[in-house]
Design an enzyme around this catalytic site. Sequence first.
Site, PDB file in Angstrom:
ATOM      1  N   ASP B  26      37.162  -0.308 -50.151  1.00  9.13           N
ATOM      2  CA  ASP B  26      37.679  -1.356 -51.040  1.00  9.13           C
ATOM      3  C   ASP B  26      38.843  -2.137 -50.429  1.00  9.13           C
ATOM      4  OD1 ASP B  26      35.824  -0.459 -52.845  1.00  9.13           O
ATOM      5  OD2 ASP B  26      37.243   0.022 -54.431  1.00  9.13           O
ATOM      6  N   CYS B  65      30.125   0.362 -52.578  1.00  5.37           N
ATOM      7  CA  CYS B  65      30.365   1.402 -51.576  1.00  5.37           C
ATOM      8  C   CYS B  65      29.114   2.086 -51.028  1.00  5.37           C
ATOM      9  CB  CYS B  65      31.332   2.429 -52.144  1.00  5.37           C
ATOM     10  SG  CYS B  65      31.051   2.783 -53.892  1.00  5.37           S
ATOM     11  N   HIS B 128      28.871   9.667 -49.625  1.00  6.05           N
ATOM     12  CA  HIS B 128      28.388   8.719 -50.628  1.00  6.05           C
ATOM     13  C   HIS B 128      26.925   8.320 -50.494  1.00  6.05           C
ATOM     14  CE1 HIS B 128      30.584   5.925 -53.656  1.00  6.05           C
ATOM     15  NE2 HIS B 128      30.153   7.045 -54.181  1.00  6.05           N
ATOM     16  N   ASN B 276      33.507  -2.982 -48.660  1.00  5.94           N
ATOM     17  CA  ASN B 276      33.258  -4.147 -49.530  1.00  5.94           C
ATOM     18  C   ASN B 276      34.588  -4.822 -49.797  1.00  5.94           C
ATOM     19  OD1 ASN B 276      32.516  -1.510 -51.669  1.00  5.94           O
ATOM     20  ND2 ASN B 276      34.386  -2.680 -51.981  1.00  5.94           N
TER      21      ASN B 276
END
Lengths: 509, 509
Positions: B26, B65, B128, B276
């Site tokens: 982020d 993500c 993730h 991102n």
Amino acid sequence: PLGLCWVLGPAAAFAVPNILLLFMDDMGWGDLGAFGEPSKETPNLDQMASEGMLFLDFYTANPLCSPSRAALLTGRLPVRNGFYTTNAHARNAYAPQDIVGGISDSELLLPELLKKAGYVNKIIGKWHLGHRPQFHPLKHGFDEWFGSPNCHFGPFDNRAQPNIPVYRDWEMIGRYYEDFKIDLKTGEANLTQIYLQEALDFISNQQASQQPFFLYWAIDATHAPVYASKQFLGTSQRGLYGDAVREIDDSVGKILKHLEKLGISENTFVFFTSDNGAALISAPQEGGSNGPFLCGKQTTFEGGMREPAIAWWPGHIPAGGVSHQLGSVMDLFSISLSLAGLQPPSDRQIDGIDLLPAILQGKLIDRPIFYYRGNEMMAVRVGPYKAHYWTWSNSWEEYKKGINFCPGQNVSGVTTHTLEEHTNLPLLFHLGRDPGEKYPLSFASDEYQRAMAQISALVQQHKVTMVPGVPQLNVCDSAVMNWSPPGCEKLGKCLKPPKSDPKKCIWPH
Amino acid sequence: PLGLCWVLGPAAAFAVPNILLLFMDDMGWGDLGAFGEPSKETPNLDQMASEGMLFLDFYTANPLCSPSRAALLTGRLPVRNGFYTTNAHARNAYAPQDIVGGISDSELLLPELLKKAGYVNKIIGKWHLGHRPQFHPLKHGFDEWFGSPNCHFGPFDNRAQPNIPVYRDWEMIGRYYEDFKIDLKTGEANLTQIYLQEALDFISNQQASQQPFFLYWAIDATHAPVYASKQFLGTSQRGLYGDAVREIDDSVGKILKHLEKLGISENTFVFFTSDNGAALISAPQEGGSNGPFLCGKQTTFEGGMREPAIAWWPGHIPAGGVSHQLGSVMDLFSISLSLAGLQPPSDRQIDGIDLLPAILQGKLIDRPIFYYRGNEMMAVRVGPYKAHYWTWSNSWEEYKKGINFCPGQNVSGVTTHTLEEHTNLPLLFHLGRDPGEKYPLSFASDEYQRAMAQISALVQQHKVTMVPGVPQLNVCDSAVMNWSPPGCEKLGKCLKPPKSDPKKCIWPH
């Protein structure tokens, strides 16, 4: 003056350094690669920054051209030096060619003062402090002038409105669009090249004469109508505006290299900045970028008043420095006097401060920044906090006409379209956490209370001691336009003025 | 592989360079000093840029993500590798702990391929790509893992939802908030220091073993809840988010210095970027900056997908370079294979391209960038032009709840709150003149027609040849949460899962 012991070579004969102010027109904080412009097309300015010091928190004194320039040259807020209006509350006023007023004789301009230290002073480019005879820059301390008294708007018809003259020293040598062409269709104009050559020639001549110089290079290629020379047209990824920036960048590079070539770079203090934020109303073709900041020119949000700024003085300023010193264009007045070994006038309030300790030794000097719009203190910054006492972008009436100072941006209760008073409970922002002024602090928070206690005391002192000058930007009259500037006879360019009909100027913003 | 002839010194024993990907969570384009963050608090990253190459036009493959990470490790768009949903149109989906799916065995991940060239592969930080046993990173090519399978959300009650586990290699070694503390009140957590030490130790060990390494440093301090170690808390002008950035900056500096100290900097290719755009919904306390770009995470505007990016490889990459090469996180897959002397898989479509000619020789490679949201190609960039085929920020329903992906920004017809189709007449922007996507080109202009002719052909080809993968992010089930990860018995941290009850996941954005 500081650091003179380091001056060596041909420049050593000078007792004081040359001063070169590169003052841009409507260029925004976000327009330089060094400040994060995503096309990164300013290699010379970026190199200037890497060899000098970048100022990230540098401000103008007003989000419009004339007051900003008057502030720079007097070291005083426009509300003191007269470059404001009382025709309506909190309006931005400037010096169009029907303005009756101008810089008062009672104001002491930087070049007047520098003369006492033996400086030869030249302005290249836009004066904008009044175009009637008594306001002529050579009556206010400059020894030479090449440029125009007003913005390069036009072309006009020479009936309802004459084209703006271009002066060399005391006399006009032609008019925009007639003798100094700007092609509004293609954006082509070679004016920046002319201004560049003027600067190089002046520097060479002064170097030869062994007198210190003050050169105020106030070019205007980035003010709409934006222009660039043929060899720069179409070279930028950013369109015409970027072409203009590239030509300026190239010119700044040539000026700095010229100083180096003449061996006087270590004896010439150079500062690059701009008169106000990017004119987003002219974007995307003819307006620049204010980076992550809110709104643009005409507003007292960060986008309207935070400026790109670089100080360069090889051998004196540490290379690659970055400063968070809160600075102002008015400080350039005080810095210049300090460089010249002069004291600032003691008979009047000077708002500028001498930032040389910040520039040369990296010291941080505590000081507020006041954000004015016309006769109103709209906001103040103290440390990282900015308190808005009034907010306004522009009126609904203007906004509905398509005039938008915050295109694509809208912060509820902040970018207001009515002039909103917050004097009892100012909107407070922390510019470190929130440079975009999007998240006002909670009025109930301890942080708000603590910060406002400090800010309120400073504001109260500022207001109590404020003595406004006689407003110069209240009266307009078509008869005072540039109909018959001095020298017009020789050129056959004298025009007949209409009958005098003074009126209150209308300042819609 | 290119440039190996330049490798000298202790590193010369390696046949191929080490690869170190510093992958942020982020972090926005505007969060680094080198990219114009106004507090300029990233001296180490700025120095990394000045010693390496800055990429100004580098993109993620998805504004969220999990899909971004899946794209990086497979070199393929999420719609191909399965990291998307078909539950609803154009929705961003990721891998929360009730997700049933994950990275498919049929996907070839970068570490699996690098093994063939003798690399030892480690992931530090957030995986993730699915947390169920078959998705474990050590089953997909990594040799070592220290970190967690999901975001560090919490604390949970271990009844309705278990706390997220932290793994070392095959087994969990504790849980967030229990064994790996994050103080949500103060923002204090020492996790970045732990991740830093893991990186330094791995690098030292690999250097000793003389095997080339691939280190994927996927730390998450800038993802809400944002955290920093005690010694960094309160040190930033930007608040807690800035504290986290400062700690990361400091850590990156230490990693690069470690490479230099070990004498392997000239044999280690390092790339820094982010998954991102900044999460503006978490601003100002826990969200970063996307500079002058529109909106943020979750959107296919520039603020959602343009990333800060720096390549560093002393002796190979020219210092101080700036590239406008259109790049993608998927290119890191192809670049890494190229560095390892491997060919990309030929049995599937790879979307990444080998950017080494751009990085090492400054060549510009023509290629489009596709902006996806879930199963929909929302936009495409070709050269300076970006065409939006669909626009959406989020739904009115979500917006009215206070979820705003474009705080303070509103571009009429662009930042829409209904999913708007423009496939017949895409909205076209020139990102050079208008990086903020505020001024769509006129449909009637020649420029529009010319640019769209080229773009349409590329899009048609893209769509015709697109074979979507099996969507992995459709089904959620509380029973699959991290109740009893491997190793839980040793720690007494096994929890009892509820009865399986698979449902369609709800993806509101």
